[in-house]
Design an enzyme around this catalytic site. Structure first.
Site, PDB file in Angstrom:
ATOM      1  N   THR A 190       3.612  -5.056   4.463  1.00  0.00           N
ATOM      2  CA  THR A 190       4.555  -5.145   3.383  1.00  0.00           C
ATOM      3  C   THR A 190       5.973  -4.894   3.656  1.00  0.00           C
ATOM      4  OG1 THR A 190       4.004  -2.595   2.547  1.00  0.00           O
ATOM      5  CG2 THR A 190       2.534  -4.712   1.841  1.00  0.00           C
ATOM      6  N   LEU A 231       7.338  -5.093  -1.941  1.00  0.00           N
ATOM      7  CA  LEU A 231       6.645  -5.288  -2.954  1.00  0.00           C
ATOM      8  C   LEU A 231       5.270  -5.421  -2.560  1.00  0.00           C
ATOM      9  CD1 LEU A 231       6.905  -6.065  -6.252  1.00  0.00           C
ATOM     10  CD2 LEU A 231       6.827  -8.338  -5.598  1.00  0.00           C
ATOM     11  N   HIS A 232       4.757  -4.150  -2.507  1.00  0.00           N
ATOM     12  CA  HIS A 232       3.474  -3.932  -1.934  1.00  0.00           C
ATOM     13  C   HIS A 232       2.057  -4.903  -2.208  1.00  0.00           C
ATOM     14  CE1 HIS A 232       5.065  -0.525   0.452  1.00  0.00           C
ATOM     15  NE2 HIS A 232       5.277  -0.206  -0.909  1.00  0.00           N
ATOM     16  N   ASP A 233       1.940  -4.655  -3.453  1.00  0.00           N
ATOM     17  CA  ASP A 233       0.532  -4.882  -4.017  1.00  0.00           C
ATOM     18  C   ASP A 233       0.231  -6.505  -4.025  1.00  0.00           C
ATOM     19  OD1 ASP A 233       0.189  -2.194  -4.051  1.00  0.00           O
ATOM     20  OD2 ASP A 233       0.313  -1.878  -6.373  1.00  0.00           O
ATOM     21  N   LEU A 235       0.941  -8.811  -2.297  1.00  0.00           N
ATOM     22  CA  LEU A 235       0.723  -9.236  -1.059  1.00  0.00           C
ATOM     23  C   LEU A 235      -0.730  -9.402  -0.969  1.00  0.00           C
ATOM     24  CD1 LEU A 235       1.825 -10.683   1.331  1.00  0.00           C
ATOM     25  CD2 LEU A 235       2.370  -8.346   2.370  1.00  0.00           C
TER      26      LEU A 235
END
Length: 300
Positions: A190, A231-233, A235
């Protein structure tokens, strides 16, 4: 369409993950299960309802789950973060919360006639509790995608990513189970594809409620990180429909649960370990492809 359940502790990046799962034409969002982590579960439930109501996805349902670690941590950790606002800047929800998350998750997976994709973007407490209630749920999950863990990239500590650090016991149980297909999307992946102000402006220019909301979330993250922000989630959701965005390796994974200095760390080994099984680990991401997917889905 791929039936999907999203388990999350809804903050800004979880919100974009919900938007992506609700709006992608190849995904059928069966429901969202809310868990503690970023905030108390009453807030993560409320935030998930706000996101789904924004795009008319309230029928998917949001189910409040666990509000504390699956088993006690070395040191107690209160639910919620003082450094983040508990409520997303979206209209108050119209839809009401559903039944208990763990009970709903077990019942949904037991009743599934097609393999379900389970995407977990918060602490793995709900998933561990569902697994403890009925280990047969692993047979109903076609793919488990976990947003968590870190290799070289620092997280909430120099060694540990926050989702795993919040509930290492749950993470250890879930990562050791015999899932058909388990993908771990790490902070290394991420952080390799951060979004900047121009990316947020590109989303905002699309003009749809989903894209404008996502742009605002990205802007808030840029301000919090004081620069380009991961923008972690989303992905983890993107991995279901565009796996080519990720560079992956195969490894065994161990979660540190006893050493206070490395508590919650994920360590990876290339050698097979029959006790733990093998996990696909995402270590890099294609930012251009990721942003294009967000544009296409949120701007539609």
């Amino acid at each position: 369409m791929i039936p999907v359940v999203l388990d999350c502790d809804t903050g800004t990046d979880d919100a974009v993950a919900i938007l992506l799962a609700a709006l992608h034409p190849d995904l059928d969002l069966l429901g969202v299960t809310a868990v503690w982590g970023n905030h108390d579960v009453r807030h993560t439930t409320d935030n998930a309802l706000r996101v789904l109501d924004l795009v008319g996805g309230g029928g998917a349902g949001v189910h409040p789950g666990r509000n504390e670690p699956f088993r006690p941590r070395i040191e107690p950790l209160p639910s919620g973060r003082a450094d983040l606002p508990p409520t997303l800047d979206l209209p108050a929800p119209v839809s009401a919360a559903g039944t208990d998350a763990v009970e709903w998750l077990v019942a949904t997976l037991r009743a599934a006639t097609d393999p379900v994709a389970l995407v977990a973007t918060g602490p793995l407490t709900n998933v561990a509790a569902a697994l403890a209630a009925d280990r047969r749920i692993v047979d109903a999950v076609g793919r488990l995608v976990v947003l968590g863990g870190a290799h070289r990239q620092a997280g909430v500590t120099p060694y540990a990513e926050r989702n795993v650090w919040c509930d290492p016991e749950a993470a250890a149980d879930v990562l050791a189970a015999r899932w058909r297909d388990l993908l771990l999307v790490t902070m290394d992946a991420t952080f390799s594809a951060p979004l900047d102000a121009s990316d947020a402006a590109r989303l905002r220019a699309l003009g749809t409620p989903a894209a404008v909301a996502a742009a605002a979330f990205v802007e808030s993250r840029i301000a919090w990180y004081d620069g380009p922000a991961p923008l972690h989630d989303p992905l983890a959701v993107a991995a279901l429909v565009a796996p080519g965005l990720l560079t992956t390796l195969r490894a065994t994974v161990r979660v540190e649960r006893t050493d206070p200095g490395r508590y919650g760390a994920t360590t990876f080994a290339a050698e097979p370990d029959e006790r733990r099984g093998r996990v696909t680990v995402a270590v890099r991401a294609d930012k251009a492809g990721y942003l294009s997917l967000l544009d296409e889905v949120l701007g539609s």
